[in-house]
Design a protein around this motif. Structure first.
Motif, PDB file in Angstrom:
ATOM      1  N   ASP A   1      -5.722  -9.419  -1.803  1.00 30.11           N
ATOM      2  CA  ASP A   1      -6.553  -8.539  -0.986  1.00 30.11           C
ATOM      3  C   ASP A   1      -5.714  -7.833   0.084  1.00 30.11           C
ATOM      4  N   PHE A   2      -4.897  -8.576   0.824  1.00 27.40           N
ATOM      5  CA  PHE A   2      -4.071  -7.983   1.876  1.00 27.40           C
ATOM      6  C   PHE A   2      -3.031  -7.030   1.277  1.00 27.40           C
ATOM      7  N   PHE A   3      -2.406  -7.444   0.186  1.00 25.19           N
ATOM      8  CA  PHE A   3      -1.416  -6.610  -0.494  1.00 25.19           C
ATOM      9  C   PHE A   3      -2.038  -5.269  -0.883  1.00 25.19           C
ATOM     10  N   SER A   4      -3.245  -5.320  -1.420  1.00 22.95           N
ATOM     11  CA  SER A   4      -3.936  -4.107  -1.867  1.00 22.95           C
ATOM     12  C   SER A   4      -4.259  -3.184  -0.704  1.00 22.95           C
ATOM     13  N   GLN A   5      -4.777  -3.762   0.374  1.00 19.09           N
ATOM     14  CA  GLN A   5      -5.131  -2.947   1.535  1.00 19.09           C
ATOM     15  C   GLN A   5      -3.898  -2.252   2.122  1.00 19.09           C
ATOM     16  N   CYS A   6      -2.814  -2.987   2.239  1.00 21.98           N
ATOM     17  CA  CYS A   6      -1.574  -2.409   2.780  1.00 21.98           C
ATOM     18  C   CYS A   6      -1.031  -1.319   1.865  1.00 21.98           C
ATOM     19  N   LEU A   7      -1.016  -1.599   0.569  1.00 21.42           N
ATOM     20  CA  LEU A   7      -0.485  -0.643  -0.406  1.00 21.42           C
ATOM     21  C   LEU A   7      -1.302   0.643  -0.403  1.00 21.42           C
ATOM     22  N   HIS A   8      -2.612   0.502  -0.295  1.00 23.63           N
ATOM     23  CA  HIS A   8      -3.481   1.678  -0.265  1.00 23.63           C
ATOM     24  C   HIS A   8      -3.138   2.574   0.927  1.00 23.63           C
ATOM     25  N   GLU A   9      -2.947   1.974   2.091  1.00 22.66           N
ATOM     26  CA  GLU A   9      -2.620   2.751   3.288  1.00 22.66           C
ATOM     27  C   GLU A   9      -1.249   3.410   3.165  1.00 22.66           C
ATOM     28  N   GLU A  10      -0.309   2.729   2.513  1.00 25.43           N
ATOM     29  CA  GLU A  10       1.038   3.280   2.357  1.00 25.43           C
ATOM     30  C   GLU A  10       1.070   4.499   1.440  1.00 25.43           C
ATOM     31  N   TYR A  11       0.239   4.493   0.395  1.00 27.49           N
ATOM     32  CA  TYR A  11       0.398   5.497  -0.660  1.00 27.49           C
ATOM     33  C   TYR A  11      -0.802   6.411  -0.892  1.00 27.49           C
ATOM     34  N   LYS A  12      -1.871   6.270  -0.125  1.00 31.03           N
ATOM     35  CA  LYS A  12      -3.044   7.116  -0.365  1.00 31.03           C
ATOM     36  C   LYS A  12      -2.741   8.594  -0.123  1.00 31.03           C
ATOM     37  N   SER A  13      -1.839   8.880   0.811  1.00 28.49           N
ATOM     38  CA  SER A  13      -1.492  10.277   1.087  1.00 28.49           C
ATOM     39  C   SER A  13      -0.640  10.879  -0.025  1.00 28.49           C
ATOM     40  N   LYS A  14      -0.157  10.029  -0.931  1.00 33.86           N
ATOM     41  CA  LYS A  14       0.672  10.491  -2.047  1.00 33.86           C
ATOM     42  C   LYS A  14      -0.115  10.529  -3.361  1.00 33.86           C
ATOM     43  N   GLY A  15      -1.447  10.418  -3.260  1.00 36.21           N
ATOM     44  CA  GLY A  15      -2.291  10.559  -4.442  1.00 36.21           C
ATOM     45  C   GLY A  15      -2.589   9.264  -5.176  1.00 36.21           C
ATOM     46  N   ILE A  16      -2.223   8.124  -4.590  1.00 30.78           N
ATOM     47  CA  ILE A  16      -2.430   6.829  -5.245  1.00 30.78           C
ATOM     48  C   ILE A  16      -3.607   6.119  -4.583  1.00 30.78           C
ATOM     49  N   PHE A  17      -4.539   5.659  -5.408  1.00 26.93           N
ATOM     50  CA  PHE A  17      -5.691   4.910  -4.902  1.00 26.93           C
ATOM     51  C   PHE A  17      -5.541   3.451  -5.329  1.00 26.93           C
ATOM     52  N   VAL A  18      -5.457   2.562  -4.352  1.00 31.02           N
ATOM     53  CA  VAL A  18      -5.332   1.124  -4.627  1.00 31.02           C
ATOM     54  C   VAL A  18      -6.612   0.439  -4.181  1.00 31.02           C
ATOM     55  N   GLN A  19      -7.203  -0.329  -5.071  1.00 29.45           N
ATOM     56  CA  GLN A  19      -8.474  -0.989  -4.763  1.00 29.45           C
ATOM     57  C   GLN A  19      -8.352  -2.500  -4.890  1.00 29.45           C
ATOM     58  N   SER A  20      -8.865  -3.196  -3.887  1.00 33.11           N
ATOM     59  CA  SER A  20      -9.004  -4.651  -3.947  1.00 33.11           C
ATOM     60  C   SER A  20     -10.425  -4.965  -4.389  1.00 33.11           C
ATOM     61  N   VAL A  21     -10.546  -5.663  -5.517  1.00 33.47           N
ATOM     62  CA  VAL A  21     -11.856  -5.999  -6.080  1.00 33.47           C
ATOM     63  C   VAL A  21     -12.124  -7.479  -5.814  1.00 33.47           C
ATOM     64  N   LEU A  22     -13.207  -7.769  -5.082  1.00 35.05           N
ATOM     65  CA  LEU A  22     -13.467  -9.130  -4.605  1.00 35.05           C
ATOM     66  C   LEU A  22     -14.829  -9.636  -5.091  1.00 35.05           C
ATOM     67  N   PRO A  23     -14.966  -9.928  -6.373  1.00 25.43           N
ATOM     68  CA  PRO A  23     -16.270 -10.371  -6.886  1.00 25.43           C
ATOM     69  C   PRO A  23     -16.588 -11.814  -6.508  1.00 25.43           C
ATOM     70  N   TYR A  24     -17.872 -12.111  -6.445  1.00 25.62           N
ATOM     71  CA  TYR A  24     -18.322 -13.500  -6.416  1.00 25.62           C
ATOM     72  C   TYR A  24     -18.350 -13.965  -7.878  1.00 25.62           C
ATOM     73  N   PHE A  25     -19.207 -14.901  -8.240  1.00 25.20           N
ATOM     74  CA  PHE A  25     -19.174 -15.434  -9.601  1.00 25.20           C
ATOM     75  C   PHE A  25     -19.580 -14.384 -10.635  1.00 25.20           C
ATOM     76  N   VAL A  26     -18.777 -14.303 -11.701  1.00 31.18           N
ATOM     77  CA  VAL A  26     -19.074 -13.490 -12.875  1.00 31.18           C
ATOM     78  C   VAL A  26     -19.056 -14.445 -14.066  1.00 31.18           C
ATOM     79  N   ALA A  27     -19.924 -14.209 -15.031  1.00 31.29           N
ATOM     80  CA  ALA A  27     -20.063 -15.138 -16.161  1.00 31.29           C
ATOM     81  C   ALA A  27     -18.869 -15.005 -17.113  1.00 31.29           C
ATOM     82  N   THR A  28     -17.787 -15.727 -16.779  1.00 29.75           N
ATOM     83  CA  THR A  28     -16.557 -15.703 -17.572  1.00 29.75           C
ATOM     84  C   THR A  28     -16.083 -17.126 -17.839  1.00 29.75           C
ATOM     85  N   LYS A  29     -15.085 -17.243 -18.719  1.00 27.91           N
ATOM     86  CA  LYS A  29     -14.478 -18.545 -18.993  1.00 27.91           C
ATOM     87  C   LYS A  29     -13.799 -19.087 -17.741  1.00 27.91           C
ATOM     88  N   LEU A  30     -13.147 -18.217 -16.974  1.00 28.60           N
ATOM     89  CA  LEU A  30     -12.460 -18.651 -15.763  1.00 28.60           C
ATOM     90  C   LEU A  30     -13.427 -19.309 -14.780  1.00 28.60           C
TER      91      LEU A  30
END
Length: 311
Positions: A209-238
């Motif tokens: 999450d922190f890595f994503s937020q920092c990366l987004h701020e570093e590169y958003k002005s250069k056309g790169i969109f970085v998203q941190s996806v933080l789901p609660y439970f999803v019906a998966t094997k994991l």
């Protein structure tokens, strides 16, 4: 008595200003909610680049992202451990969505796999990277009582942290050359708030999450969109959940919702019900949150150990 009149007037304007501010904040929050969860964004597709790369792409959320991106006309590179599973999912995607696919079989617990991945990705115009591969505990456990602790530490760091950094290192330069690209890093609600008895997993997802937020701020002005996806439970094997419910959606339902937040939210739960859950957790007193979380995970631990003892 005369001095009370200006004081009363001052308090009136303070109160009126506060109410106005709160109403404006509420209105903006409602507008944002409608924009994200009602309208969404359809700006994800091959115009970002012909190829999408998905790690952990043979099951659960990763497979659903691969299918959703293929449905939008993107060619897909699937990266996972089992070549048999890769072949199966690759064939399914090619047959269903009529797009080209590539597969790379590597074990993300190893650190010497990235030269192989780099060679396989060479020359591809990559528009989207989905850093999805992840590992959790077999069951909630106290840190020092985790079975095979040293090996578990190494695996969790290699899969949940190192893979995100290394894959981003491989793909980001090409995106910067074209001044466009999207990186989706699948974190977890466990990275949003500390989760005792899942300590290493929770901490590793907080890194994502922190890595994503920092990366987004570093590169958003250069056309790169970085998203941190933080789901609660999803019906998966994991998550060890078989049957989807309203608050535990299927991977397909989750990804269909989450992908519409790309470009709108650089940090998202990806799913409206999960967003409400996050809002509630964020406003709980910390001691109440920890009491609930510890109680829940201790009950899961007891249930698992009891079942294991019977077997």
């Amino acid at each position: 008595m005369d001095s009370a009149v200006p004081a009363t007037g001052f308090l009136y304007w303070v109160g009126a200003s506060t109410v106005t501010y709160l109403l404006l904040r509420l209105s903006y929050s409602l507008f944002r909610a409608v924009r994200v969860w009602g309208v969404g964004n359809e700006g994800v597709g091959p115009w970002l680049g012909a190829w999408a790369v998905v790690t952990g792409g043979t099951d659960g959320i990763g497979k659903s992202y691969a299918e959703e991106l293929a449905k939008r006309g993107m060619k897909v590179v699937l990266i996972s451990r089992s070549q048999d599973k890769l072949n199966q999912v690759s064939s399914e995607i090619t047959e269903k969505f009529k797009v080209e696919t590539k597969t790379i079989a590597v074990d993300f617990t190893s650190e010497d796999i990235y030269d192989k991945i780099k060679t396989a990705l060479a020359g591809l115009e990559i528009g989207i990277l989905v850093n999805n591969v992840g590992m959790s505990y077999e069951y909630p456990e106290y840190f020092l009582e985790i079975p095979d602790l040293d090996n578990t530490i190494k695996k969790l760091i290699s899969i949940n942290i190192l893979s995100v950094c290394k894959m981003t290192r491989l793909v980001l330069p090409g995106m910067l050359e074209r001044s466009k690209g999207v990186i989706l890093n699948i974190s977890s609600a466990s990275g949003m708030h500390p989760v005792p008895l899942l300590t290493i997993y929770s901490a590793s997802k907080a890194f994502v999450d922190f890595f994503s937020q920092c990366l987004h701020e570093e590169y958003k002005s250069k056309g790169i969109f970085v998203q941190s996806v933080l789901p609660y439970f999803v019906a998966t094997k994991l998550a060890k959940i078989r049957k989807p419910t309203l608050d535990k959606p299927s991977p397909e339902t989750f990804v269909e919702s989450a992908i519409k937040t790309v470009g709108l939210q650089s940090r998202t739960t990806g799913y409206m019900i999960h967003s409400l859950m996050g809002l509630i957790n964020s406003n709980l007193p910390r001691w109440i949150y920890f009491k609930i979380t510890m109680g829940f995970n201790k009950s899961l631990r007891a249930r698992y150990l009891k079942k294991a003892k019977k077997n």
